[in-house]
Enzyme design. Structure first.
Site, PDB file in Angstrom:
ATOM      1  N   SER A 152       0.838  -1.214   0.000  1.00  0.00           N
ATOM      2  CA  SER A 152       0.000   0.000   0.000  1.00  0.00           C
ATOM      3  C   SER A 152       0.869   1.259   0.000  1.00  0.00           C
ATOM      4  CB  SER A 152      -0.973  -0.001   1.185  1.00  0.00           C
ATOM      5  OG  SER A 152      -0.301   0.184   2.397  1.00  0.00           O
ATOM      6  N   HIS A 180       8.628   3.202   8.907  1.00  0.00           N
ATOM      7  CA  HIS A 180       8.422   2.356  10.086  1.00  0.00           C
ATOM      8  C   HIS A 180       7.140   2.805  10.785  1.00  0.00           C
ATOM      9  CE1 HIS A 180       9.464  -0.238  13.398  1.00  0.00           C
ATOM     10  NE2 HIS A 180       9.165   0.748  14.219  1.00  0.00           N
TER      11      HIS A 180
HETATM   12  C1  GRF Z   1       3.877  -0.577   6.879  1.00  0.00           C
HETATM   13  O1  GRF Z   1       3.122  -0.461   8.050  1.00  0.00           O
HETATM   14  C2  GRF Z   1       5.271  -0.100   7.078  1.00  0.00           C
HETATM   15  O2  GRF Z   1       5.368   0.906   8.035  1.00  0.00           O
HETATM   16  C3  GRF Z   1       5.981  -1.338   7.568  1.00  0.00           C
HETATM   17  O3  GRF Z   1       5.392  -2.395   6.873  1.00  0.00           O
HETATM   18  C4  GRF Z   1       4.073  -2.034   6.466  1.00  0.00           C
HETATM   19  C5  GRF Z   1       4.008  -2.199   4.984  1.00  0.00           C
HETATM   20  O4  GRF Z   1       2.713  -2.029   4.486  1.00  0.00           O
HETATM   21  N1  GRF Z   1       7.413  -1.209   7.359  1.00  0.00           N
HETATM   22  P1  GRF Z   1       2.442  -2.012   2.920  1.00  0.00           P
HETATM   23  O5  GRF Z   1       3.026  -3.293   2.340  1.00  0.00           O
HETATM   24  O6  GRF Z   1       3.093  -0.794   2.344  1.00  0.00           O
HETATM   25  O7  GRF Z   1       0.957  -1.981   2.808  1.00  0.00           O
END
Ligand code: GRF
Length: 206
Positions: free
Chosen positions: A15, A113
């Site tokens: 996402s 993060h």
């Molecule tokens: C996010 O919450 C990011 O902060 C963490 O992993 C998740 C990834 O989500 N590092 P997506 O794959 O971008 O939906």
């Protein structure tokens, strides 16, 4: 201003990568996503990339389980270079990156993060914040160094922790902010407005 040539590394839903593609289409981010690489075959991030005509590539991370190292790291570096990448975006990449990648793209590897660093590094940071009774949670975009979620901080966005929150509801609220924060940080980089001095990132005026 330069057009960033972004290579995304991700393991999951993608996402955040989607928010970067959307910001580019909206004209809010001066960048091109040159390729997306996943260590998970069939990860949704690869489907999302291909829908946007972005090469989505699975690269076998073996023999390592939790890091990107050795021949797997070399393959990733070569693939990023072959696609003309100058900026590496970690977006839900569930492995530690090692010095080889950081040396190949000095000061050009970013991560997002789901916590207000330096609080709650590591896995399931939103659940850590909830368990700890934190009243404020959020997300951090930072340059990547050799530590676990320790690099210089570029952008942070906060959200409240609400009564009745579950890990899922809190993570969803954080992700809304992530999708703003990552394109914002990348646009600052594209505009040449980030100066790193030790641990501190100064944002120069527009
Ligand atoms: C996010 O919450 C990011 O902060 C963490 O992993 C998740 C990834 O989500 N590092 P997506 O794959 O971008 O939906």
């Amino acid at each position: 201003m330069r057009t960033l040539q972004i290579g995304v590394l991700g393991s999951g839903s993608g996402s955040n990568m989607q928010s970067i593609l959307d910001a580019i289409v909206a004209g809010a981010l001066n960048a091109n996503v040159a390729c997306v690489i996943s260590d998970v075959p069939g990860a949704r991030i690869l489907d999302r990339a291909r829908k946007h005509q972005v090469p989505g590539l699975y690269l076998d991370p073996a023999p390592f389980k939790t890091k990107l190292d050795g021949v797997a790291e070399q393959r990733v570096i070569e693939t990023l270079r072959a696609h003309g990448v100058d900026t590496v975006v970690l977006a839900g990449f569930m492995r530690m990156v090692k010095p080889g990648l950081l040396r190949a793209f000095p000061n050009r590897v970013l991560n997002i993060h789901p916590a207000l660093l330096p609080a709650f590094p590591g896995m399931h940071a939103w659940a850590q914040a909830l368990d700890h009774g934190a009243k404020v949670a959020g997300c951090t975009v930072h340059f990547v160094d050799e530590g676990m979620d320790t690099g210089p901080i570029i952008v942070q966005r906060a959200v409240p922790v609400l009564f009745g929150d579950t890990p899922a509801t809190l993570h969803a609220r954080i992700q809304v902010q992530e999708h703003q924060a990552y394109p914002e940080a990348l646009q600052l980089l594209a505009e040449g407005r980030l100066r790193v001095e030790g641990r501190r990132v100064h944002v120069l005026p527009a």
